[in-house]
Design a protein around this motif. Structure first.
Motif, PDB file in Angstrom:
ATOM      1  N   PRO A   1      28.831-135.963 -43.118  1.00  0.00           N
ATOM      2  CA  PRO A   1      29.134-135.686 -44.527  1.00  0.00           C
ATOM      3  C   PRO A   1      28.554-134.341 -44.990  1.00  0.00           C
ATOM      4  O   PRO A   1      29.142-133.672 -45.842  1.00  0.00           O
ATOM      5  CB  PRO A   1      28.461-136.848 -45.268  1.00  0.00           C
ATOM      6  N   LEU A   2      27.434-133.952 -44.391  1.00  0.00           N
ATOM      7  CA  LEU A   2      26.818-132.687 -44.766  1.00  0.00           C
ATOM      8  C   LEU A   2      27.721-131.506 -44.390  1.00  0.00           C
ATOM      9  O   LEU A   2      27.892-130.563 -45.164  1.00  0.00           O
ATOM     10  CB  LEU A   2      25.476-132.574 -44.034  1.00  0.00           C
ATOM     11  N   ILE A   3      28.307-131.585 -43.209  1.00  0.00           N
ATOM     12  CA  ILE A   3      29.230-130.525 -42.795  1.00  0.00           C
ATOM     13  C   ILE A   3      30.445-130.525 -43.717  1.00  0.00           C
ATOM     14  O   ILE A   3      30.931-129.478 -44.138  1.00  0.00           O
ATOM     15  CB  ILE A   3      29.681-130.736 -41.330  1.00  0.00           C
ATOM     16  N   GLU A   4      30.911-131.720 -44.066  1.00  0.00           N
ATOM     17  CA  GLU A   4      32.068-131.795 -44.968  1.00  0.00           C
ATOM     18  C   GLU A   4      31.745-131.137 -46.305  1.00  0.00           C
ATOM     19  O   GLU A   4      32.572-130.451 -46.886  1.00  0.00           O
ATOM     20  CB  GLU A   4      32.473-133.259 -45.201  1.00  0.00           C
ATOM     21  N   ARG A   5      30.510-131.342 -46.771  1.00  0.00           N
ATOM     22  CA  ARG A   5      30.101-130.732 -48.033  1.00  0.00           C
ATOM     23  C   ARG A   5      30.057-129.209 -47.894  1.00  0.00           C
ATOM     24  O   ARG A   5      30.534-128.484 -48.749  1.00  0.00           O
ATOM     25  CB  ARG A   5      28.724-131.265 -48.444  1.00  0.00           C
ATOM     26  N   ALA A   6      29.474-128.743 -46.801  1.00  0.00           N
ATOM     27  CA  ALA A   6      29.321-127.296 -46.624  1.00  0.00           C
ATOM     28  C   ALA A   6      30.669-126.616 -46.418  1.00  0.00           C
ATOM     29  O   ALA A   6      30.916-125.545 -46.964  1.00  0.00           O
ATOM     30  CB  ALA A   6      28.402-127.016 -45.441  1.00  0.00           C
ATOM     31  N   PHE A   7      31.551-127.252 -45.651  1.00  0.00           N
ATOM     32  CA  PHE A   7      32.840-126.624 -45.346  1.00  0.00           C
ATOM     33  C   PHE A   7      33.914-126.966 -46.378  1.00  0.00           C
ATOM     34  O   PHE A   7      34.983-126.369 -46.383  1.00  0.00           O
ATOM     35  CB  PHE A   7      33.332-127.042 -43.957  1.00  0.00           C
TER      36      PHE A   7
END
Ligand code: SF4
Ligand code: SF4
Lengths: 464, 360
Positions: free
Chosen positions: A231-237
């Protein structure tokens, strides 16, 4: 309307303790037992033998061929014993060092001009979800394949305060660490920080972003599990990931605040990773504390309570949502420990429980008064709060799940009957095993367990 | 107090283990036991904490939402309403209990909701035995033959209601009561003798006369027990949506479909299709949209499926109301759509996952 990623998630109504957290420290231990364990489960080659004298910061085990970090001695003294211990459900080799009483620490700053070398030699490559990439195989990524660095500065696990406390107290060192990270791998890398909007303002990240084009700061929420790596990558990207994509395939190094501080300590101050900071928290513990100890210190030295029998408490490692119970109070501190959570076991039966208004209860659906009374501390315990029932297709598990298009109830519907091939249609590999679906299910179905089992069965079927 | 009850329950529990015949009553005992006292079970593995919501609470909230409607029906039609509800509970829970004992399964709480909602859809003059028969048929053929709660295709309350509507059309469609209004209403009476023959929908079918919206809204019209006061139904709906028990997509899409269909329908074909406001507020539409379409077990699980299902329910209601021999079509429409819910889901799954495969 622009869609926000990741979806789902749930903010646990745990009363905020703020940065006024206490500290637990222990005096220099007489003896430490360092398990030669890494997140990947590699077997390390010992570089010391029984009777050797070591200084804190000396490498005691490494394996440059296989995946894993170097492991350093955390105190100065003599290797007293090398043997097998049980650690996190595995049998691993452990090195016991008896302290010589002096507290000298090797300064590793001048060992190499390459910062990656320093990170490896300091033992700091054990940080992060998947280790820090160096040329010594310390992560599944190689330094060349790293494309971005993503740092979480939010705690979304229930009861957790670690990242936010460290961030507010070490803002300067954190910024130093971030400045170091973006050029660590010989090229300028984008660094994404996900922090709470209040902290972004308070620490002046917006201003920093103007000066540093490689820095991207995103406002995040305290919704669990939005600080887990996917989810963190989804937030960043700003997009949803498929079930084939993860941190490694995308070349992302995922760190938290503590990792950034440890890397900063190693590279800028020459201090090897001999100490580890983790948190002790939870309603059974009554407060939140940051514990700081040499690696290899038995937990019970720091937390005498953990060794007490029959206190009606359950001590959980790393996450109440997906972690395991700590069954060995002598378990040594290692970088694999993030937090230790203590929750009361509750076995008493209560009269007409489900009819009560429940101002101290937490419910995702807001079906108890507790949902509207924000000020009241919620009573979190290990009771199931109800009985197992068939799925009624309420859809809450799907709604709360952080992954796009994942339908836990459908997977479980088929997995329960052993129809794993059918269940595979619903993409169980999207699941990041956060456990939120099991948490909200009013029928008390063990969704997380079933999905894990389903994934295992499918993997077995694939590899004959 | 708690300890005292716990001890008594433990004693009875031991007693039940003493004989094979008594042991068959175990599921019933368990149901009562867990009704009175919460369970001592703790989480076996991660997640170590669990939400306080459980199925008992889930079901009790639906009953609680319908409670004001039941009270209002006493006000309108007298204490006979309570008698009908009680008969429904006796027969419905009794039928469930028989199956639970015969199958040695756990008693599930769904029956409490069916037994509450079903009587509210009945006309106030219904003979009590008929009400009882209906809910037994509903529970047995709507739910138990499919294997119990969670596996049923049809909404048990609706099965019961439709069964008696088909079996006893005279009692179900011709004897209505004019509701009381003002003062204590019929809180002081058992029932009323002022039988009238027509609900607004029947009136409309016969004479094309449209009842004023205010009368419809405040329930100043003859009708089924629970469908009187629209404010109470809307409030119940809002409550259930806020507690996430009802998925808002279902009532909204159903009511929306009815509104759109009757807006354009009545403009194009005024002699056949009633105007939208009248359609929305008359008969059991609001009640059905809040309590019946939204039954999680019998509606589609996918999000697009829910919209499709709601819209089709709405359209079907308008069709049945205006083009068939029946005056009211809500219950038939929903029951009919129950059959298609799994099909709608399956179609949505196929489309979702095909699209995903193509994009990879
Ligand atoms: S299905 Fe997996 S990712 Fe989704 S809520 Fe459950 S455990 Fe979390
Ligand atoms: S939350 Fe539980 S009862 Fe609801 S749909 Fe998911 S599995 Fe079924």
């Amino acid at each position: 309307m622009k869609r926000r990623f990741p979806k789902g998630g749930y903010t646990f109504p745990v009363r905020k303790k703020g940065p006024s957290t206490s500290f637990i420290t222990s005096p220099l231990p007489k003896k430490v037992t360092i398990p030669l364990i890494a997140a990947h489960g590699t077997v390390m080659d010992l570089t010391v033998k029984k009777g050797d004298a070591v200084t804190a910061g000396d490498i005691i085990a490494r394996n440059d061929q296989a995946l894993g970090p170097a492991i350093v001695a955390s105190i100065s003294g003599v290797v007293e014993h090398i043997g097998e211990i049980g650690y996190l459900g595995r049998s691993v080799t452990a090195v016991t060092i008896r302290s010589s009483g002096t507290d000298s620490v090797r300064d590793i700053r001048h060992i190499s001009r390459h910062q990656c070398d320093v990170i490896y030699i300091s033992g700091a490559s054990a940080c992060g979800c998947d280790g820090i990439p160096t040329q010594y195989n310390s992560s599944r990524l190689s330094p060349a394949s790293v494309t971005s660095i993503i740092i979480t500065a939010i705690d979304s696990e229930p009861f957790s305060v670690l990242n936010e406390t460290l961030l507010l107290e070490n803002a300067k060192q954190f910024t130093e660490g971030v400045n170091l990270l973006h050029r660590l791998f010989g090229k300028v890398l984008p660094v994404h920080i996900v922090a709470r909007s209040g902290h972004i303002k308070r620490l002046g990240f917006t201003g920093q972003m103007k000066e540093r084009p490689w820095l991207h700061v995103h406002a995040g929420t305290k919704k669990y599990p939005h600080t887990l790596s996917i989810p963190l990558i989804e937030r960043a990207f700003g997009r949803a990931l498929s079930d084939k994509e993860d941190a490694v395939s995308l070349g992302c190094v995922i760190l938290n605040v503590r990792d950034v501080l440890a890397i900063n300590e190693a590279v800028n101050h020459g201090r090897p990773l001999i100490e580890h900071i983790f948190e002790v928290t939870g309603p059974g513990f009554g407060r939140s504390a940051l514990a700081q100890a040499r690696i290899g210190t038995p937990l019970k030295h720091l937390l005498p309570d953990i060794a007490l029998a029959d206190t009606g408490m359950r001590w959980v490692l790393n996450s109440v949502m997906s972690g395991t119970v700590i069954d060995d109070p002598a378990m040594p501190v290692t970088p694999l420990i993030q937090s230790i959570i203590c929750i009361p076991e509750k076995r008493e039966r209560e009269l007409l429980w489900f009819l009560r208004p429940g101002s101290n209860r937490d419910s995702y659906s807001g079906a108890y008064l507790g949902g509207f009374m924000k000020g009241v501390t919620k009573d979190f315990n290990t009771n199931m709060h109800g009985e197992a029932r068939p799925c009624i297709s309420c859809g809450w598990c799907e709604e709360v799940c952080p992954r796009q298009t994942l339908m836990p109830h459908q997977i479980v519907r088929y997995a329960e009957k052993g129809l794993f091939e059918e269940a595979a249609r619903f993409r169980p590999f999207l699941c990041i095993e956060c456990g939120l679906c099991s948490y909200v299910c009013p029928s008390k179905l063990p969704l997380l367990e079933r999905i894990r089992q389903c994934k295992q069965e499918l993997q077995k079927a694939e590899t004959p | 107090m708690t300890l005292f009850i716990q001890r008594i329950l433990e004693k009875i529990g031991h007693l039940l283990e003493s004989g094979p015949l008594l042991a068959r009553a175990k599921p019933l005992f368990d149901a009562i036991d867990s009704f009175l006292l919460s369970r001592e079970t703790v989480t076996p593995a991660a997640p170590h904490i669990r939400d306080a919501m459980e199925l008992k609470r889930f079901m009790i909230l639906v009953v609680a939402a319908a409670m004001p409607l039941a009270l209002f029906s006493i006000y309108q039609y007298g204490w006979r309403a309570v008698a009908i509800i009680l008969v429904s509970y006796l027969c419905g829970v009794g039928a469930e209990a028989v199956f639970v004992v015969a199958r040695r399964e756990e008693f599930t709480e769904g029956a409490f909701v069916s037994c509450m909602l079903y009587p509210l859809t009945l006309p106030p003059t219904i003979p009590l035995w008929m009400a009882g028969l209906g809910i037994i048929v509903g529970i047995v053929f709507g739910k138990e033959v499919f294997g119990g709660t969670g596996k049923n295709i049809f909404n048990p309350a609706l099965v019961g209601r439709v069964f008696i509507a088909v079996a006893f059309p005279v009692e179900m469609t011709t004897r209505w009561l004019m509701p009381a209004s003002g003062g204590l209403g019929r809180f002081t009476a058992y029932t009323s003798d002022t039988v009238t023959g027509a609900t607004p929908l029947i009136v409309y079918k016969g004479t094309r006369a449209v009842t004023p919206v205010a009368d419809l809204f405040f329930g100043n019209i003859p009708g089924s027990l629970g469908e009187g006061c629209k404010i109470l139904i809307l409030a119940a709906g809002l409550f259930l949506i806020l507690t996430r028990i009802v998925n808002w997509r279902l009532p909204v899409s159903m009511l929306g479909a009815v509104w759109v269909a009757s807006y354009f329908g009545s403009a194009l074909w005024p002699e056949r299709i009633a105007p939208p406001m009248f359609q929305l507020l008359s008969g059991g539409l609001l009640f059905g949209a809040v309590f019946m379409v939204t039954d999680p077990v019998t509606c589609p699980v996918t999000r697009p499926g829910k919209y499709i299902y709601g819209v089709l329910c709405g359209l079907l209601t308008v069709l049945i109301r205006n083009f068939s021999g029946y005056v009211e079509g809500v219950m038939f429409a929903i029951l009919f759509m129950n059959i298609f819910a799994p099909l709608i889901d399956e179609t949505v799954f196929l489309l979702t996952f095909r699209e995903k495969r193509a994009s990879q």
